[in-house]
Write an enzyme that holds these catalytic residues in place. Structure first.
Site, PDB file in Angstrom:
ATOM      1  CD  GLU A 164     -22.667 -98.580  36.140  1.00 10.37           C
ATOM      2  OE1 GLU A 164     -21.490 -98.951  36.045  1.00 10.37           O
ATOM      3  OE2 GLU A 164     -22.993 -97.436  36.504  1.00 10.37           O
ATOM      4  CE  LYS A 224     -28.259-102.009  40.303  1.00  5.38           C
ATOM      5  NZ  LYS A 224     -28.292-100.661  39.763  1.00  5.38           N
ATOM      6  CB  CYS A 280     -33.136-101.559  37.237  1.00  3.90           C
ATOM      7  SG  CYS A 280     -31.770-101.612  36.062  1.00  3.90           S
ATOM      8  CE  LYS A 341     -34.387 -93.585  33.609  1.00  2.00           C
ATOM      9  NZ  LYS A 341     -33.552 -93.465  34.784  1.00  2.00           N
TER      10      LYS A 341
HETATM   11  P1  NAD Z   1     -29.348-105.537  27.898  1.00  2.00           P
HETATM   12  O1  NAD Z   1     -30.382-106.584  27.695  1.00  2.00           O
HETATM   13  O2  NAD Z   1     -29.527-104.183  27.317  1.00  2.00           O
HETATM   14  O3  NAD Z   1     -27.934-106.079  27.356  1.00  2.00           O
HETATM   15  C1  NAD Z   1     -27.440-107.357  27.611  1.00  2.00           C
HETATM   16  C2  NAD Z   1     -26.624-107.792  26.384  1.00  2.00           C
HETATM   17  O4  NAD Z   1     -25.900-108.984  26.685  1.00  2.00           O
HETATM   18  C3  NAD Z   1     -27.477-108.103  25.165  1.00  2.00           C
HETATM   19  O5  NAD Z   1     -27.025-107.323  24.058  1.00  2.00           O
HETATM   20  C4  NAD Z   1     -27.227-109.599  24.911  1.00  2.00           C
HETATM   21  O6  NAD Z   1     -27.269-109.951  23.550  1.00  2.00           O
HETATM   22  C5  NAD Z   1     -25.853-109.778  25.507  1.00  2.00           C
HETATM   23  N1  NAD Z   1     -25.483-111.152  25.880  1.00  2.00           N
HETATM   24  C6  NAD Z   1     -26.246-112.105  26.468  1.00  2.00           C
HETATM   25  N2  NAD Z   1     -25.508-113.220  26.692  1.00  2.00           N
HETATM   26  C7  NAD Z   1     -24.253-112.949  26.248  1.00  2.00           C
HETATM   27  C8  NAD Z   1     -23.037-113.691  26.225  1.00  2.00           C
HETATM   28  N3  NAD Z   1     -22.948-114.937  26.731  1.00  2.00           N
HETATM   29  N4  NAD Z   1     -21.933-113.118  25.694  1.00  2.00           N
HETATM   30  C9  NAD Z   1     -21.995-111.874  25.191  1.00  2.00           C
HETATM   31  N5  NAD Z   1     -23.113-111.110  25.197  1.00  2.00           N
HETATM   32  C10 NAD Z   1     -24.232-111.638  25.721  1.00  2.00           C
HETATM   33  O7  NAD Z   1     -29.133-105.451  29.483  1.00  2.00           O
HETATM   34  P2  NAD Z   1     -28.747-104.156  30.350  1.00  2.00           P
HETATM   35  O8  NAD Z   1     -29.922-103.275  30.544  1.00  2.00           O
HETATM   36  O9  NAD Z   1     -27.489-103.592  29.841  1.00  2.00           O
HETATM   37  O10 NAD Z   1     -28.459-104.856  31.756  1.00  2.00           O
HETATM   38  C11 NAD Z   1     -27.314-105.651  31.957  1.00  2.00           C
HETATM   39  C12 NAD Z   1     -27.169-105.890  33.457  1.00  2.00           C
HETATM   40  O11 NAD Z   1     -26.897-104.647  34.114  1.00  2.00           O
HETATM   41  C13 NAD Z   1     -28.414-106.444  34.127  1.00  2.00           C
HETATM   42  O12 NAD Z   1     -28.030-107.296  35.153  1.00  2.00           O
HETATM   43  C14 NAD Z   1     -29.075-105.215  34.698  1.00  2.00           C
HETATM   44  O13 NAD Z   1     -29.883-105.499  35.810  1.00  2.00           O
HETATM   45  C15 NAD Z   1     -27.886-104.393  35.112  1.00  2.00           C
HETATM   46  N6  NAD Z   1     -28.118-102.951  35.171  1.00  2.00           N
HETATM   47  C16 NAD Z   1     -28.870-102.351  34.202  1.00  2.00           C
HETATM   48  C17 NAD Z   1     -29.067-100.973  34.260  1.00  2.00           C
HETATM   49  C18 NAD Z   1     -29.912-100.288  33.223  1.00  2.00           C
HETATM   50  O14 NAD Z   1     -30.277 -99.132  33.466  1.00  2.00           O
HETATM   51  N7  NAD Z   1     -30.227-100.904  32.103  1.00  2.00           N
HETATM   52  C19 NAD Z   1     -28.496-100.220  35.297  1.00  2.00           C
HETATM   53  C20 NAD Z   1     -27.714-100.860  36.250  1.00  2.00           C
HETATM   54  C21 NAD Z   1     -27.533-102.242  36.175  1.00  2.00           C
END
Ligand code: NAD
Length: 465
Positions: A164, A224, A280, A341
């Site tokens: 993503e 990514k 990230c 940000k």
């Molecule tokens: P986040 O911490 O906001 O959300 C992750 C969620 O997953 C949490 O709500 C957690 O409770 C849940 N979770 C954990 N284990 C689980 C399981 N076994 N079953 C169901 N739910 C579970 O994380 P995020 O910021 O959304 O990032 C998620 C991924 O996407 C990461 O790898 C991150 O690097 C990537 N990413 C993030 C962004 C961003 O801007 N935040 C952008 C691109 C990619």
């Protein structure tokens, strides 16, 4: 299509809501009961422009549901997105425990073909680990594993990498108008079946022109990290040059425009500031450095990028100490912007945390304003100052930017929220005790500041200091 999203955080919630908005039926799973309860009661756990509206209309239409029921989530979606966190492990590598737990749950409950999508940012080779984790669970459920696949009673699956690229603060916009959609799939029959399903899911995004980039799984996983590493490199490069500009008496803003006009360089991601933060860049740069080490390589450029960023978060603190000394007792600082940000309440690795901790520890009082991040800031700053909780009494949150500057010895700007771009200078001058601005985002014109009678200490604008 029926879609399951595993992990309802920034990425999962935005992905789920936006896919439901296209007419898909989406089941969002999370292990965090309080998050699911909040969503089911109409709340939204994160701030992201227009996300609440997208969620509301799709919940109302019956296309978007939130649950902690793992078995139901696996049964629901023919496509299972894994969008859980991949935080840094102690050694900087990506911690895959949540990804692999999600994979095991799929293996434990699946009864038919599933497309398993790695949406989380995961190191090269993770799809193989996800495949192995699902297979290990299937082997427990179906111990007679000796049949050839063609005769197998096993439900089958294929893992697709679909990293993503959304930006927090513009996540809905980015997801619905992506620059590109990267899909990494295996070349075997199941891989191609999975790829066809993903192409169908994303077809609405490709009506104007084809945005999909299809590649092998490992290249997709690598893409990514390469993207975030490149962006982080541009930021650290400019920050390092900005610090030199301060010394030699050049203005980094003019330099930025001078080089950005070259189409080979471009204007994006060339702003000097207080260092990158968020969920990230810091962790992804570290993880790529760590992956390289595992393969006996050293990514020297990225190691420098990280070191420069670490120091850059101190730059505002150093400027404050240079002006007032390291004992700030009796001084009051207005602070504008806490989130890492604008347009988000995300405080993960936010530069403001370094500044707030350092100033409070030096004895200062702080009046802080942020349009949306106050609650999250209270939570994380309490953790940062867990060893000295009394200092938090010197941190006061205010509702309006102008309230923060009342009686302040100086104003510090850390996040470039729009609301800070054109302040009422006359009102500011009346409210402030002394006319000093430390600007970590270079929001203002030094000449204008001079006319206002402000001492303006920004990043890399040495020709004006
Ligand atoms: P986040 O911490 O906001 O959300 C992750 C969620 O997953 C949490 O709500 C957690 O409770 C849940 N979770 C954990 N284990 C689980 C399981 N076994 N079953 C169901 N739910 C579970 O994380 P995020 O910021 O959304 O990032 C998620 C991924 O996407 C990461 O790898 C991150 O690097 C990537 N990413 C993030 C962004 C961003 O801007 N935040 C952008 C691109 C990619």
């Amino acid at each position: 299509m029926n879609i399951t999203i595993i992990g309802t955080g920034y990425v999962g919630l935005v992905t789920g809501a936006c896919l439901a908005d296209l007419g898909n039926n989406v089941f969002c799973l999370d292990v965090d009961q309080s998050k699911i309860d909040l969503l089911n009661s109409g709340g939204v756990p994160i701030y992201e422009p227009s996300l609440k509206e997208v969620i509301e209309r799709n919940v109302e239409a019956g296309r978007l549901t939130f649950s902690t029921d793992i078995a139901a989530s696996v049964a629901y979606g023919s496509i299972q997105f894994i969008a859980v966190g991949t935080p840094p492990d102690e050694d900087g590598s990506a911690d895959l425990q949540y990804v692999l737990a999600a994979a095991r749950n799929i293996g434990r409950h699946m009864t038919e073909f599933k497309v398993v999508v790695d949406k989380s940012t995961v190191p090269v080779g993770t799809a193989d680990k996800v495949t192995a984790a699902i297979n290990a669970e299937l082997a427990v459920r179906f111990p007679a594993a000796s049949l050839p696949e063609s005769e197998s009673i096993f439900p089958t699956f294929s893992v697709v990498s679909n990293p993503e690229f959304l930006k927090e603060g513009a996540a809905v916009e980015d997801f619905t108008r992506p620059d590109r959609i990267v899909l990494g799939a295996a070349s075997d029959t199941k891989g191609q079946q999975a790829l066809a399903a993903m192409r169908q899911l994303y077809a609405p995004f490709n009506r104007n022109h084809e945005r999909t980039r299809v590649m092998d799984v490992k290249s997709a996983e690598f893409t990514k990290y390469a993207a975030n590493a490149m962006l982080a490199t541009r930021i650290s490069f400019m920050n390092e040059l900005a610090n030199l500009a301060d010394e030699v008496g050049a203005d980094i803003e003019l330099v930025r425009q001078g080089i950005g006009s070259d189409p080979r360089i471009g204007y994006s991601f060339l702003y000097a500031g207080t260092g990158y933060g968020g969920s990230c860049f810091p962790k992804d740069v570290q993880a790529l450095v760590r992956t390289a080490r595992e393969y006996g390589q050293t990514l020297r450029v990225l190691e420098a990028v990280e070191a420069v960023n670490h120091d850059q978060k101190q730059v505002l603190v150093n400027k404050v100490f240079a002006k007032y000394g390291t004992n700030l007792s009796g001084k009051t600082f207005a602070l504008w912007g806490l989130a890492f940000k604008p347009n988000t309440d995300d405080m993960r690795d936010a530069p403001s945390r370094v500044v707030v901790s350092a100033l409070l520890r030096a004895g200062a009082r702080i009046h802080a304003h942020d349009p949306v991040a106050e609650e999250e800031a209270r939570r994380v700053l309490a953790l940062d100052l867990a060893d000295a909780p009394d200092l938090l009494e010197n941190l006061q949150f205010v509702d309006k930017p102008i309230d923060a500057v009342q009686g302040a010895d100086s104003l510090i700007i850390i996040t470039e929220w729009k609301a800070y771009r054109s302040p009422n200078w006359a009102a500011l001058k009346v409210a402030m005790k002394a006319l000093v601005i430390f600007d970590g985002r270079n929001l203002y014109e030094p000449e204008v500041m001079k006319e206002c009678g402000m001492q303006y200490l920004a990043i890399g604008r040495g020709s004006h200091s």
